[in-house]
Design a protein around this motif. Structure first.
Motif, PDB file in Angstrom:
ATOM      1  N   ALA A 131       0.868  -1.186  -0.123  1.00 50.80           N
ATOM      2  CA  ALA A 131      -0.034  -0.004   0.123  1.00 50.80           C
ATOM      3  C   ALA A 131       0.801   1.322  -0.027  1.00 50.80           C
ATOM      4  CB  ALA A 131      -0.986  -0.114   1.102  1.00 50.80           C
ATOM      5  N   ARG A 132       1.940   1.292   0.790  1.00 49.47           N
ATOM      6  CA  ARG A 132       3.039   2.419   0.927  1.00 49.47           C
ATOM      7  C   ARG A 132       3.405   2.507  -0.490  1.00 49.47           C
ATOM      8  NH1 ARG A 132       6.504   5.473   4.410  1.00 49.47           N
ATOM      9  NH2 ARG A 132       7.188   7.057   2.727  1.00 49.47           N
ATOM     10  N   VAL A 133       4.046   1.542  -1.002  1.00 49.99           N
ATOM     11  CA  VAL A 133       4.797   1.774  -2.086  1.00 49.99           C
ATOM     12  C   VAL A 133       3.761   2.247  -3.435  1.00 49.99           C
ATOM     13  CG1 VAL A 133       6.208   0.536  -3.805  1.00 49.99           C
ATOM     14  CG2 VAL A 133       6.622  -0.007  -1.427  1.00 49.99           C
ATOM     15  N   ASN A 144       4.492   4.786 -11.465  1.00 53.50           N
ATOM     16  CA  ASN A 144       5.788   4.864 -12.123  1.00 53.50           C
ATOM     17  C   ASN A 144       6.391   3.462 -11.878  1.00 53.50           C
ATOM     18  OD1 ASN A 144       8.915   5.725 -12.482  1.00 53.50           O
ATOM     19  ND2 ASN A 144       7.696   7.308 -13.497  1.00 53.50           N
ATOM     20  N   PRO A 145       6.768   2.752 -13.015  1.00 53.30           N
ATOM     21  CA  PRO A 145       7.543   1.668 -12.785  1.00 53.30           C
ATOM     22  C   PRO A 145       8.826   1.650 -11.979  1.00 53.30           C
ATOM     23  CG  PRO A 145       6.465   1.766 -14.774  1.00 53.30           C
ATOM     24  CD  PRO A 145       6.182   2.951 -14.215  1.00 53.30           C
ATOM     25  N   LEU A 146       9.453   2.827 -12.564  1.00 50.41           N
ATOM     26  CA  LEU A 146      10.968   2.941 -11.862  1.00 50.41           C
ATOM     27  C   LEU A 146      10.760   3.115 -10.605  1.00 50.41           C
ATOM     28  CD1 LEU A 146      14.031   3.090 -12.099  1.00 50.41           C
ATOM     29  CD2 LEU A 146      13.407   5.775 -12.733  1.00 50.41           C
ATOM     30  N   ALA A 147       9.954   3.772  -9.982  1.00 50.77           N
ATOM     31  CA  ALA A 147       9.698   4.358  -8.577  1.00 50.77           C
ATOM     32  C   ALA A 147       9.044   3.073  -8.001  1.00 50.77           C
ATOM     33  CB  ALA A 147       8.670   5.333  -8.378  1.00 50.77           C
ATOM     34  N   LEU A 148       8.460   2.244  -8.453  1.00 52.86           N
ATOM     35  CA  LEU A 148       8.099   1.056  -7.963  1.00 52.86           C
ATOM     36  C   LEU A 148       9.145   0.113  -7.557  1.00 52.86           C
ATOM     37  CD1 LEU A 148       4.527   0.442  -9.722  1.00 52.86           C
ATOM     38  CD2 LEU A 148       4.822   0.605  -7.657  1.00 52.86           C
ATOM     39  N   ASN A 149      10.009  -0.291  -8.668  1.00 52.21           N
ATOM     40  CA  ASN A 149      11.098  -1.207  -8.563  1.00 52.21           C
ATOM     41  C   ASN A 149      12.130  -0.417  -7.672  1.00 52.21           C
ATOM     42  OD1 ASN A 149      10.802  -3.411 -10.354  1.00 52.21           O
ATOM     43  ND2 ASN A 149      10.365  -1.889 -11.620  1.00 52.21           N
ATOM     44  N   ALA A 150      12.156   0.817  -7.458  1.00 51.92           N
ATOM     45  CA  ALA A 150      13.173   1.306  -6.462  1.00 51.92           C
ATOM     46  C   ALA A 150      12.654   1.233  -5.217  1.00 51.92           C
ATOM     47  CB  ALA A 150      13.658   2.992  -7.034  1.00 51.92           C
ATOM     48  N   PHE A 151      11.392   1.617  -4.833  1.00 49.43           N
ATOM     49  CA  PHE A 151      10.923   1.428  -3.572  1.00 49.43           C
ATOM     50  C   PHE A 151      10.795   0.076  -2.869  1.00 49.43           C
ATOM     51  CE2 PHE A 151       8.333   6.029  -4.521  1.00 49.43           C
ATOM     52  CZ  PHE A 151       9.684   6.660  -4.160  1.00 49.43           C
ATOM     53  N   LEU A 208      10.753   7.370   0.996  1.00 46.65           N
ATOM     54  CA  LEU A 208      11.508   5.997   0.782  1.00 46.65           C
ATOM     55  C   LEU A 208      12.918   6.418   0.362  1.00 46.65           C
ATOM     56  CD1 LEU A 208       8.651   3.933  -0.377  1.00 46.65           C
ATOM     57  CD2 LEU A 208       9.716   4.000   2.061  1.00 46.65           C
ATOM     58  N   PRO A 209      13.772   5.866   0.848  1.00 43.60           N
ATOM     59  CA  PRO A 209      15.339   6.061   0.224  1.00 43.60           C
ATOM     60  C   PRO A 209      15.473   5.081  -1.071  1.00 43.60           C
ATOM     61  CG  PRO A 209      15.214   4.203   2.023  1.00 43.60           C
ATOM     62  CD  PRO A 209      13.943   4.885   1.998  1.00 43.60           C
ATOM     63  N   VAL A 210      16.218   5.868  -1.981  1.00 45.71           N
ATOM     64  CA  VAL A 210      16.206   5.253  -3.342  1.00 45.71           C
ATOM     65  C   VAL A 210      17.848   5.233  -3.699  1.00 45.71           C
ATOM     66  CG1 VAL A 210      15.810   5.581  -5.658  1.00 45.71           C
ATOM     67  CG2 VAL A 210      14.029   6.002  -3.950  1.00 45.71           C
ATOM     68  N   ALA A 211      18.326   4.477  -4.491  1.00 43.99           N
ATOM     69  CA  ALA A 211      19.715   4.222  -4.934  1.00 43.99           C
ATOM     70  C   ALA A 211      20.002   5.537  -5.528  1.00 43.99           C
ATOM     71  CB  ALA A 211      19.904   3.170  -5.705  1.00 43.99           C
ATOM     72  N   ASP A 212      21.434   6.092  -5.185  1.00 47.97           N
ATOM     73  CA  ASP A 212      21.773   7.346  -5.676  1.00 47.97           C
ATOM     74  C   ASP A 212      21.941   7.302  -7.248  1.00 47.97           C
ATOM     75  OD1 ASP A 212      22.423   8.366  -3.045  1.00 47.97           O
ATOM     76  OD2 ASP A 212      24.541   7.708  -3.065  1.00 47.97           O
ATOM     77  N   ALA A 254      10.523  13.777  -4.399  1.00 52.93           N
ATOM     78  CA  ALA A 254      10.311  14.012  -3.042  1.00 52.93           C
ATOM     79  C   ALA A 254      11.665  13.141  -2.495  1.00 52.93           C
ATOM     80  CB  ALA A 254       9.266  13.275  -2.732  1.00 52.93           C
ATOM     81  N   PRO A 255      11.926  11.829  -2.887  1.00 47.64           N
ATOM     82  CA  PRO A 255      13.236  11.377  -2.325  1.00 47.64           C
ATOM     83  C   PRO A 255      14.580  12.093  -2.857  1.00 47.64           C
ATOM     84  CG  PRO A 255      11.832   9.332  -3.143  1.00 47.64           C
ATOM     85  CD  PRO A 255      11.293  10.934  -3.531  1.00 47.64           C
ATOM     86  N   ALA A 256      14.685  12.391  -3.772  1.00 45.06           N
ATOM     87  CA  ALA A 256      15.795  13.202  -4.442  1.00 45.06           C
ATOM     88  C   ALA A 256      15.936  14.504  -3.639  1.00 45.06           C
ATOM     89  CB  ALA A 256      15.657  13.479  -5.862  1.00 45.06           C
ATOM     90  N   ALA A 257      14.812  15.340  -3.286  1.00 41.99           N
ATOM     91  CA  ALA A 257      14.872  16.422  -2.539  1.00 41.99           C
ATOM     92  C   ALA A 257      15.100  16.137  -1.206  1.00 41.99           C
ATOM     93  CB  ALA A 257      13.451  17.352  -2.497  1.00 41.99           C
ATOM     94  N   TYR A 258      14.602  15.329  -0.483  1.00 41.70           N
ATOM     95  CA  TYR A 258      14.818  14.929   0.832  1.00 41.70           C
ATOM     96  C   TYR A 258      16.131  14.352   1.372  1.00 41.70           C
ATOM     97  CZ  TYR A 258      13.761  13.022   5.629  1.00 41.70           C
ATOM     98  OH  TYR A 258      13.971  12.741   6.925  1.00 41.70           O
ATOM     99  N   HIS A 259      16.484  13.435   0.638  1.00 43.45           N
ATOM    100  CA  HIS A 259      17.632  12.576   1.048  1.00 43.45           C
ATOM    101  C   HIS A 259      18.868  13.334   0.330  1.00 43.45           C
ATOM    102  CE1 HIS A 259      15.637   9.310   2.763  1.00 43.45           C
ATOM    103  NE2 HIS A 259      14.846   9.075   1.655  1.00 43.45           N
ATOM    104  N   GLY A 260      18.667  14.456  -0.420  1.00 47.50           N
ATOM    105  CA  GLY A 260      19.828  15.066  -1.107  1.00 47.50           C
ATOM    106  C   GLY A 260      20.351  16.174  -0.289  1.00 47.50           C
ATOM    107  N   ALA A 261      19.388  16.535   0.861  1.00 46.86           N
ATOM    108  CA  ALA A 261      19.729  17.627   1.875  1.00 46.86           C
ATOM    109  C   ALA A 261      20.466  16.806   2.974  1.00 46.86           C
ATOM    110  CB  ALA A 261      18.390  18.169   2.570  1.00 46.86           C
ATOM    111  N   VAL A 262      21.354  17.564   3.662  1.00 49.20           N
ATOM    112  CA  VAL A 262      22.221  17.560   4.840  1.00 49.20           C
ATOM    113  C   VAL A 262      21.568  16.961   6.148  1.00 49.20           C
ATOM    114  CG1 VAL A 262      24.297  18.520   4.083  1.00 49.20           C
ATOM    115  CG2 VAL A 262      22.552  19.617   5.659  1.00 49.20           C
ATOM    116  N   LEU A 263      22.066  16.139   6.993  1.00 49.65           N
ATOM    117  CA  LEU A 263      21.241  15.732   8.116  1.00 49.65           C
ATOM    118  C   LEU A 263      20.570  16.889   8.761  1.00 49.65           C
ATOM    119  CD1 LEU A 263      20.174  13.429   9.886  1.00 49.65           C
ATOM    120  CD2 LEU A 263      22.367  13.274  11.036  1.00 49.65           C
ATOM    121  N   ALA A 264      21.398  17.629   9.216  1.00 51.35           N
ATOM    122  CA  ALA A 264      21.038  18.759  10.031  1.00 51.35           C
ATOM    123  C   ALA A 264      19.780  19.501   9.628  1.00 51.35           C
ATOM    124  CB  ALA A 264      22.248  19.966  10.163  1.00 51.35           C
TER     125      ALA A 264
END
Length: 887
Positions: free
Chosen positions: A202-204, A211-218, A232-236, A309-319
């Motif tokens: 359900a979440r994925v 989007n098939p690429l997102a489905l396979n990545a998630f 959700l995290p996705v490969a760089d 959304a994953p690109a914007a979120y996980h591309g930001a620094v932890l702080a």
């Protein structure tokens, strides 16, 4: 498999077919990143050679976008020898383009004409398809040349297929098709094939938005990632193209995108959190202009692509992510959302946040959100400062994961709980939970051993529970040694248990004491309401009812528990319950309902495991095709160790051979039934009655008497009406064989009087068939026809083809008019059991709708069976069929 792209595959296949016929064409497939454009080209490249079509491929690369003719070099490298055959002007232009000596303003038509000439030359040997992927990244010179050729291939056996993003690559004059995102059902099927269970789908599906690429990545996300309300995290390497688009935006815009990504669907908190961080709605404008997101209603923020959304979120620094979550927590008015943001912002253990997570998990469990509860409890364990609390919350998380049907996650959590349990030296602390996990993973005997080993270290009350559970698990494993051990231990502890005692006696082949003990256990708990409060107790009741052959109690218990678990969202254990329910439906003659239950069990099994113990109950998968005479399905099952190792496999195969009159083969299969406790239960004991009939047919009276004695002893101990009826039928066969005809008829009559109508209809119909056969041989043909008609109605409803044939043969021998003449063995071999049943009903004047209702089929399927049967019967209509049946 390409999901949701059947129309595109059809269109491309038509293009290839047209090319093979000498008519070329071109098509542009457009769509967003990851929509499946390249997958379609890969499929086409694999399909074309089998159709005799040669494949040429070229892929555009953004890094080579400025290198003139880079794409042409890639495309024509495999066939560069063809360049020398070009007409001189084209060859000169082409060589100049390839060696870089062309003028700054070359004659693009000559280069395009050269490409067309080469493709046409190749096509004289075999049709050609030119596949151009990521055309938006082609250098302009290559794009111009390929488009020039594409507009002119209509008279050549050449096809050209381009794929491109929605923006870029103008292809004027060529037909285009836009690839849509996947439908929810297609997305769910793709995730199921990737091994993701219902709990995570359900979440994925929500985040991937088709989007098939997102489905396979998630799908690579961990169990914990799937429930946390962060992207959700996705490969760089997948996110790299999107991050490059984000990187050029102003810093304030990037911060706003992180806020929107972290907020998820909680868009009302975005502006409040933004104000706390010193940014606002106007800072989203550059991202809107770049086509990365959209703002509607002045406050609803949505990303154009699900991976942004994953690109914007996980591309930001932890702080930055921590500050964003703290602001969102302050802005949130929902307690669950607030604690999730606080947990995401926590960088060190925090007992206060852990306690809030536990409270949120309790709320989730009360609303049957067990997957959510499991992850909240896991997060609580991660933030707890004391090992004891860590172990406790991990154990509770494992329990919730089991309720959600995620056995793999439960196993991981309980293992971590055991390692965290440093403040307790008692190994039995998590023994029951670990045993349940082992059972769900298909290791019932290991689970039983674990419980008996640890019971000695547990307090008396807990030890008794562990031993009772171990006894059941050992029985389910097919090795009842530990069942007997648990029975003795409970007796020594002065904690006797009727079901454990009953199972222990049955393990020693003692029906007389074993079955009444199970009946006593059921009698002590007549209210299903109190049992439903304890799932373990209800399942013990269900096992007892199934073993005893108490079909009414089995049905009520199974249906009540299935309904309860549906209402509360409990997936764990559902495959086991549904296979048991399928068995009950089969016994009641509802094969359609049985198959529906088995189908649902199969859908849930990838997430709830497919352990051996449901298979022990899963006789319906084997016995239904045996009853219906579906030899192809039986042969298919014969290739699966899951079924050939099944205690009921040889029993079902023997029934099939019995129906077809191969009595020697039937007896061999009955003798091959493996040893184990299940052969003493109602699930398999009926094979003893089948053995009586096969032995009588071969005049092996002593063997028939031996099986009769065994079944009669069981029937008397179980004290079920249907069992008494089947025992009487078997005794009637033995007496008839011995010439005691008066006593035999008395037994037949008593059997039908004792056997309630509607209870195990297949067994009652078999009694009617055998009694009708006896009556016919006693020259009481009118009496025989009446009772044989009753048997025929049941066999037809069950689609029991071989039994329908046997009954029809008896009816014809008894002088029944209007029966379909299918006695010719060659004709019988050409009709499948299902076709014969449908034809028989059609010949009697039933409509397709009436037949469909009777056989649990669709009218369309009925018509299909009739269409298939007509040529085999030498008829072409229902009228001719009716004439055949009356001839």
């Amino acid at each position: 498999m390409l999901h949701g792209q059947a129309e595109e595959q059809t269109r491309l296949t038509q293009l290839l077919t047209s090319t093979r016929a000498g008519r070329g064409g071109a098509l542009v497939l457009r769509g967003e990143m990851g929509i499946g454009r390249s997958a379609l080209l890969d499929w086409l490249a694999e399909s074309a050679p089998s159709l005799g079509v040669r494949v040429l491929r070229v892929t555009g690369f953004q890094a080579e976008e400025g290198l003139a003719h880079a794409g042409l070099i890639q495309l024509l490298c495999p066939i560069q020898e063809r360049v020398s055959a070009l007409p001189p002007p084209q060859a000169a232009a082409f060589h100049a383009a390839l060696d870089g000596s062309a003028s700054p303003h070359p004659d693009r038509s000559l280069t395009g004409l050269a490409v067309l000439t080469i493709l046409a030359d190749l096509a004289r040997e075999s049709p050609v398809v030119c596949l151009v992927d990521d055309a938006q990244w082609l250098d302009q010179a290559t794009a111009d040349a390929l488009l020039f050729a594409a507009r002119r291939v209509t008279d050549e056996p050449v096809a050209m297929v381009f794929t491109a993003r929605d923006q870029g690559f103008t292809a004027a004059g060529l037909p285009e098709r836009h690839l849509a995102r996947l439908h929810r059902d297609d997305a769910a099927q793709l995730l199921a094939e990737r091994g993701l269970g219902p709990a995570g789908r359900a979440r994925v599906i929500e985040d991937a938005a088709g989007n098939p690429l997102a489905l396979n990545a998630f799908v690579e996300a961990t169990y914990a990632d799937l429930i946390r309300r962060v992207p959700l995290p996705v490969a760089d390497h997948i996110l790299a193209p999107l991050r490059s688009q984000i990187s050029v935006l102003p810093d304030r815009t990037k911060l706003m995108m992180v806020i929107a990504a972290a907020a998820g669907d909680q868009t009302s908190a975005v502006l409040d959190a933004a104000r706390r961080l010193g940014v606002g709605l106007e800072d989203l404008a550059p991202a809107e202009q770049a086509g990365l997101l959209h703002v509607t209603g002045g406050q609803t923020v949505g990303f154009r692509h699900p991976l942004l959304a994953p690109a914007a979120y996980h591309g930001a620094v932890l702080a930055r992510r921590v500050r964003v979550h703290q602001s969102l927590a302050d802005a949130s008015g929902d307690a669950d959302r607030r604690v999730q943001h606080l947990a995401a912002a926590a960088t060190t253990p925090d007992d206060n946040v852990a306690a809030m997570l536990v409270q949120a998990a309790d709320r989730a469990r009360r609303t049957s959100c067990f997957t959510k509860a499991a992850t909240l409890l896991e997060q609580a364990a991660q933030l707890a400062t004391k090992p004891r609390d860590q172990a406790h919350w991990l154990g509770e998380a494992s329990r919730s994961a089991l309720s959600a049907g995620n056995a793999a996650c439960a196993a991981e959590l309980i293992e971590r709980a055991e390692h965290s349990n440093t403040e307790s030296n008692n190994p039995s602390t998590f023994a029951l939970l670990r045993a349940t996990v082992d059972l769900e993973h298909g290791h019932p005997l290991h689970a039983a051993r674990l419980l008996t080993d640890h019971a000695t270290a547990a307090p008396p009350a807990q030890a008794a529970t562990m031993l009772r559970t171990a006894a059941t698990y050992a029985w389910l494993s097919g090795d009842p040694t530990l069942t007997v051990f648990a029975h003795k231990e409970l007796q020594e502890m002065d904690q006797p248990d009727d079901i454990v005692q009953g199972l222990a006696y049955l393990a020693e082949d003692d029906y007389t004491r074993g079955l009444p003990s199970l009946a006593a256990f059921l009698a002590k708990t007549p209210s299903m309401r109190c049992a439903a409060e304890d799932t373990g107790e209800l399942m013990r009741m269900l096992y007892s009812a199934l073993i005893l052959g108490d079909d009414d109690a089995s049905r009520r218990l199974a249906e009540a528990e299935v309904m309860r678990r549906r209402q509360h969202g409990l997936i764990g254990g559902m495959p086991e319950l549904l296979t048991a329910l399928a068995h009950i439906h089969m016994l009641n003659g509802s094969h359609g309902d049985a198959r529906a239950a088995l189908s649902e069990a199969a859908d849930l099994a990838p997430n709830a495991a497919t352990p051996p113990y449901p298979v022990l109950l899963d006789l319906a998968h084997i016995r239904i095709p045996a009853i219906e005479g579906d030899q192809d399905q039986i042969r298919h099952l014969a290739h699966s160790p899951r079924y050939t190792a099944h205690a009921g496999y040889h029993s079902a195969l023997g029934l099939l051979e019995l129906a077809h009159g191969d009595y020697n083969a039937a007896l061999r299969n009955f003798a091959a039934t493996p040893p184990g406790p299940w052969r003493h239960t109602a699930l398999l004991i009926t094979s003893a009655s089948d053995e009586v009939e096969a032995a009588i047919r071969l005049e092996q009276t002593s063997r028939a008497q031996e099986s009769l004695t065994r079944f009669t002893t069981w029937a008397q101990a179980a004290d079920r009406p249907w069992a008494h009826a089947v025992a009487l039928r078997c005794r009637a066969l033995v007496r008839a064989q011995s010439g005691e005809n008066t006593l035999a008829e008395q037994d037949f009559v008593r059997s039908l009087d004792v056997h309630p109508i509607g209870i195990r209809p297949f067994e009652r119909a078999r009694t009617e068939l055998l009694y009708g056969q006896w009556l016919r041989r006693a020259r009481r043909r009118a009496d025989a026809r009446e009772i044989l008609r009753s048997a025929l109605d049941v066999f037809e409803r069950l689609s029991a083809g071989p039994w329908v044939k046997r009954t029809l043969a008896e009816l014809r021998a008894a002088g029944e008019p209007g029966t379909l003449h299918l006695s010719d063995s060659d004709l019988e071999n050409r009709l499948t059991p299902q076709e014969l049943t449908v034809v028989r009903l059609a010949a009697k004047g039933h409509t397709s709708r009436q037949i469909a209702d009777k056989l649990y089929l669709s009218p369309r399927t009925v018509e299909s069976h009739l269409s298939s049967a007509y040529p085999k019967l030498g008829v072409s209509s229902r009228r001719e069929l009716a004439q055949l049946s009356s001839s």
